[in-house]
Design a protein around this motif. Structure first.
Motif, PDB file in Angstrom:
ATOM      1  N   PRO A 142      -6.286  21.445  13.663  1.00 41.63           N
ATOM      2  CA  PRO A 142      -7.553  20.766  13.988  1.00 41.63           C
ATOM      3  C   PRO A 142      -8.787  21.481  13.450  1.00 41.63           C
ATOM      4  O   PRO A 142      -9.834  20.845  13.273  1.00 41.63           O
ATOM      5  CB  PRO A 142      -7.553  20.744  15.522  1.00 41.63           C
ATOM      6  N   ALA A 143      -8.676  22.774  13.168  1.00 46.77           N
ATOM      7  CA  ALA A 143      -9.813  23.508  12.601  1.00 46.77           C
ATOM      8  C   ALA A 143     -10.213  22.949  11.244  1.00 46.77           C
ATOM      9  O   ALA A 143     -11.343  23.180  10.785  1.00 46.77           O
ATOM     10  CB  ALA A 143      -9.467  24.993  12.473  1.00 46.77           C
ATOM     11  N   TYR A 144      -9.314  22.199  10.593  1.00 43.09           N
ATOM     12  CA  TYR A 144      -9.587  21.675   9.255  1.00 43.09           C
ATOM     13  C   TYR A 144      -9.902  20.179   9.266  1.00 43.09           C
ATOM     14  O   TYR A 144      -9.987  19.562   8.204  1.00 43.09           O
ATOM     15  CB  TYR A 144      -8.403  21.942   8.325  1.00 43.09           C
ATOM     16  N   TYR A 145     -10.086  19.597  10.443  1.00 41.50           N
ATOM     17  CA  TYR A 145     -10.360  18.162  10.499  1.00 41.50           C
ATOM     18  C   TYR A 145     -11.675  17.810   9.803  1.00 41.50           C
ATOM     19  O   TYR A 145     -11.766  16.786   9.124  1.00 41.50           O
ATOM     20  CB  TYR A 145     -10.401  17.684  11.957  1.00 41.50           C
ATOM     21  N   ASP A 146     -12.700  18.635   9.959  1.00 38.43           N
ATOM     22  CA  ASP A 146     -13.967  18.341   9.288  1.00 38.43           C
ATOM     23  C   ASP A 146     -13.790  18.368   7.772  1.00 38.43           C
ATOM     24  O   ASP A 146     -14.345  17.532   7.052  1.00 38.43           O
ATOM     25  CB  ASP A 146     -15.044  19.344   9.709  1.00 38.43           C
ATOM     26  N   ALA A 147     -13.018  19.330   7.288  1.00 34.60           N
ATOM     27  CA  ALA A 147     -12.789  19.447   5.846  1.00 34.60           C
ATOM     28  C   ALA A 147     -12.061  18.223   5.315  1.00 34.60           C
ATOM     29  O   ALA A 147     -12.420  17.679   4.256  1.00 34.60           O
ATOM     30  CB  ALA A 147     -11.998  20.719   5.536  1.00 34.60           C
ATOM     31  N   ILE A 148     -11.049  17.763   6.030  1.00 31.10           N
ATOM     32  CA  ILE A 148     -10.279  16.621   5.529  1.00 31.10           C
ATOM     33  C   ILE A 148     -11.115  15.345   5.541  1.00 31.10           C
ATOM     34  O   ILE A 148     -10.978  14.482   4.664  1.00 31.10           O
ATOM     35  CB  ILE A 148      -8.965  16.445   6.332  1.00 31.10           C
ATOM     36  N   ARG A 149     -12.030  15.244   6.512  1.00 31.28           N
ATOM     37  CA  ARG A 149     -12.934  14.083   6.514  1.00 31.28           C
ATOM     38  C   ARG A 149     -13.922  14.164   5.353  1.00 31.28           C
ATOM     39  O   ARG A 149     -14.291  13.141   4.768  1.00 31.28           O
ATOM     40  CB  ARG A 149     -13.664  13.995   7.846  1.00 31.28           C
ATOM     41  N   GLU A 150     -14.373  15.369   5.024  1.00 31.90           N
ATOM     42  CA  GLU A 150     -15.263  15.533   3.872  1.00 31.90           C
ATOM     43  C   GLU A 150     -14.582  15.088   2.590  1.00 31.90           C
ATOM     44  O   GLU A 150     -15.258  14.683   1.631  1.00 31.90           O
ATOM     45  CB  GLU A 150     -15.684  16.995   3.732  1.00 31.90           C
ATOM     46  N   LEU A 151     -13.269  15.174   2.555  1.00 32.98           N
ATOM     47  CA  LEU A 151     -12.502  14.758   1.384  1.00 32.98           C
ATOM     48  C   LEU A 151     -12.200  13.261   1.406  1.00 32.98           C
ATOM     49  O   LEU A 151     -11.475  12.763   0.551  1.00 32.98           O
ATOM     50  CB  LEU A 151     -11.188  15.548   1.314  1.00 32.98           C
ATOM     51  N   PHE A 152     -12.765  12.553   2.391  1.00 32.91           N
ATOM     52  CA  PHE A 152     -12.634  11.096   2.530  1.00 32.91           C
ATOM     53  C   PHE A 152     -11.205  10.655   2.833  1.00 32.91           C
ATOM     54  O   PHE A 152     -10.797   9.559   2.435  1.00 32.91           O
ATOM     55  CB  PHE A 152     -13.177  10.373   1.287  1.00 32.91           C
ATOM     56  N   PHE A 153     -10.452  11.509   3.516  1.00 31.87           N
ATOM     57  CA  PHE A 153      -9.181  11.062   4.064  1.00 31.87           C
ATOM     58  C   PHE A 153      -9.471  10.377   5.401  1.00 31.87           C
ATOM     59  O   PHE A 153     -10.388  10.760   6.123  1.00 31.87           O
ATOM     60  CB  PHE A 153      -8.236  12.245   4.284  1.00 31.87           C
ATOM     61  N   THR A 154      -8.679   9.370   5.721  1.00 31.67           N
ATOM     62  CA  THR A 154      -8.879   8.616   6.956  1.00 31.67           C
ATOM     63  C   THR A 154      -7.681   8.806   7.881  1.00 31.67           C
ATOM     64  O   THR A 154      -6.570   9.089   7.432  1.00 31.67           O
ATOM     65  CB  THR A 154      -9.074   7.122   6.653  1.00 31.67           C
ATOM     66  N   PRO A 155      -7.903   8.642   9.193  1.00 33.92           N
ATOM     67  CA  PRO A 155      -6.797   8.828  10.141  1.00 33.92           C
ATOM     68  C   PRO A 155      -5.623   7.895   9.846  1.00 33.92           C
ATOM     69  O   PRO A 155      -5.804   6.733   9.467  1.00 33.92           O
ATOM     70  CB  PRO A 155      -7.446   8.506  11.492  1.00 33.92           C
ATOM     71  N   HIS A 156      -4.424   8.422  10.031  1.00 32.99           N
ATOM     72  CA  HIS A 156      -3.178   7.705   9.783  1.00 32.99           C
ATOM     73  C   HIS A 156      -2.232   8.078  10.912  1.00 32.99           C
ATOM     74  O   HIS A 156      -2.379   9.134  11.536  1.00 32.99           O
ATOM     75  CB  HIS A 156      -2.610   8.131   8.416  1.00 32.99           C
ATOM     76  N   GLU A 157      -1.250   7.243  11.192  1.00 28.96           N
ATOM     77  CA  GLU A 157      -0.346   7.539  12.303  1.00 28.96           C
ATOM     78  C   GLU A 157       0.387   8.860  12.126  1.00 28.96           C
ATOM     79  O   GLU A 157       0.814   9.489  13.115  1.00 28.96           O
ATOM     80  CB  GLU A 157       0.681   6.416  12.485  1.00 28.96           C
ATOM     81  N   TYR A 158       0.499   9.338  10.887  1.00 23.01           N
ATOM     82  CA  TYR A 158       1.176  10.611  10.640  1.00 23.01           C
ATOM     83  C   TYR A 158       0.205  11.754  10.323  1.00 23.01           C
ATOM     84  O   TYR A 158       0.635  12.852  10.009  1.00 23.01           O
ATOM     85  CB  TYR A 158       2.183  10.468   9.497  1.00 23.01           C
ATOM     86  N   GLN A 202       0.821  -1.206   0.000  1.00 24.89           N
ATOM     87  CA  GLN A 202       0.000   0.000   0.000  1.00 24.89           C
ATOM     88  C   GLN A 202       0.855   1.257   0.000  1.00 24.89           C
ATOM     89  O   GLN A 202       1.890   1.322   0.663  1.00 24.89           O
ATOM     90  CB  GLN A 202      -0.931   0.018   1.213  1.00 24.89           C
ATOM     91  N   THR A 203       0.370   2.254  -0.749  1.00 22.65           N
ATOM     92  CA  THR A 203       1.006   3.569  -0.782  1.00 22.65           C
ATOM     93  C   THR A 203      -0.008   4.600  -0.326  1.00 22.65           C
ATOM     94  O   THR A 203      -1.159   4.581  -0.770  1.00 22.65           O
ATOM     95  CB  THR A 203       1.510   3.920  -2.188  1.00 22.65           C
ATOM     96  N   SER A 204       0.421   5.496   0.544  1.00 21.41           N
ATOM     97  CA  SER A 204      -0.470   6.517   1.086  1.00 21.41           C
ATOM     98  C   SER A 204       0.017   7.907   0.718  1.00 21.41           C
ATOM     99  O   SER A 204       1.211   8.194   0.745  1.00 21.41           O
ATOM    100  CB  SER A 204      -0.553   6.397   2.611  1.00 21.41           C
ATOM    101  N   PHE A 205      -0.960   8.772   0.367  1.00 24.05           N
ATOM    102  CA  PHE A 205      -0.725  10.211   0.265  1.00 24.05           C
ATOM    103  C   PHE A 205      -1.220  10.795   1.589  1.00 24.05           C
ATOM    104  O   PHE A 205      -2.405  10.686   1.907  1.00 24.05           O
ATOM    105  CB  PHE A 205      -1.526  10.821  -0.876  1.00 24.05           C
ATOM    106  N   ILE A 206      -0.330  11.409   2.334  1.00 21.27           N
ATOM    107  CA  ILE A 206      -0.637  11.805   3.706  1.00 21.27           C
ATOM    108  C   ILE A 206      -0.587  13.318   3.860  1.00 21.27           C
ATOM    109  O   ILE A 206       0.295  13.984   3.303  1.00 21.27           O
ATOM    110  CB  ILE A 206       0.369  11.168   4.686  1.00 21.27           C
ATOM    111  N   ILE A 207      -1.540  13.850   4.603  1.00 18.67           N
ATOM    112  CA  ILE A 207      -1.494  15.238   5.055  1.00 18.67           C
ATOM    113  C   ILE A 207      -1.222  15.209   6.552  1.00 18.67           C
ATOM    114  O   ILE A 207      -1.981  14.611   7.318  1.00 18.67           O
ATOM    115  CB  ILE A 207      -2.801  15.983   4.754  1.00 18.67           C
TER     116      ILE A 207
END
Length: 224
Positions: A21-37, A11-16
């Motif tokens: 934290p103010a942008y956590y809702d936005a990143i979830r709307e983009l269907f990114f999932t939590p990652h250790e980084y 697996q290859t991940s593109f990570i932000i």
């Protein structure tokens, strides 16, 4: 905000990472999932051109997040014009849905992206036409509303679904289902003929979503 490219096993991940934290809702709307980084989109490591798509992603990720969070306005008109120029004469069958379709009609709404509907072949054709702007591969979307999904960034996010499932209208008409596709409307936008979702279906969808202000604006256009 930083971006990372990480391959672990198959697996290859593109990570932000280092995301406010103010942008956590936005990143979830983009269907990114939590990652250790941070937050990630993950693909099979042998997917072609991931290194190229990551370069596009790294260049545009911050602006994509800021537009999604409505910190920066999305230049949807500039994006739509660039898209129309790219697809002109290519024989691609597509139409515009969502808030951008309403804005193109002149409604006072503020799109954050462009939502396009294509067939299965069109999903791949559009990926080829927008290859230099892809920020992730065109990928299968099993268990969702369509067979394929694509995402590019050309001034703003451009997203498309390909091969919409026939049963998506069973619980109410949608802008991307067979009912909408069977009676698309053509508008003139900046000299181009543009296919858009039927206005009455957009009205029904807006009512169902509780978008009262949008409902009023659509009803005013229909009345006029």
């Amino acid at each position: 905000m930083k971006t990372l490219f990480s391959t672990e096993g198959m697996q290859t991940s593109f990570i932000i990472s280092d995301l406010n934290p103010a942008y956590y809702d936005a990143i979830r709307e983009l269907f990114f999932t939590p990652h250790e980084y941070g937050f990630a989109k993950t693909y099979l490591a042998n997917t072609p051109h991931l290194d190229i798509f990551y370069q596009h992603f790294a260049r545009t990720a911050e602006e994509m997040v800021l537009q999604t969070a409505r910190i920066h306005p999305a230049p949807w008109e500039q994006a739509l014009l660039a898209l129309m120029q790219k697809v002109a004469g290519q024989g691609l069958q597509w139409y515009l849905a969502g808030s951008a379709a309403l804005a193109a009609r002149g409604l006072d709404v503020v799109p954050r992206d462009l939502d396009l509907i294509v067939d299965i072949a069109g999903a791949h054709s559009l990926g080829n036409l927008l290859f230099d702007e892809l920020i992730q591969p065109v990928e299968e979307s099993r268990g969702w509303i369509s067979n394929w999904f694509g995402r590019a960034f050309l001034h703003t996010r451009i997203e498309w679904i390909g091969g919409v499932h026939e049963d998506v209208d069973e619980n109410g008409m949608t802008e991307y289902g067979p009912a909408a596709a069977s009676r698309l409307e053509t508008i003139n936008w900046q000299g181009y003929e543009l296919l858009v979702s039927p206005l009455d279906i957009q009205l029904e969808v807006s009512k169902r979503r509780g978008l009262d202000e949008r409902v009023k604006k659509i009803e005013q256009i229909i009345a006029s």
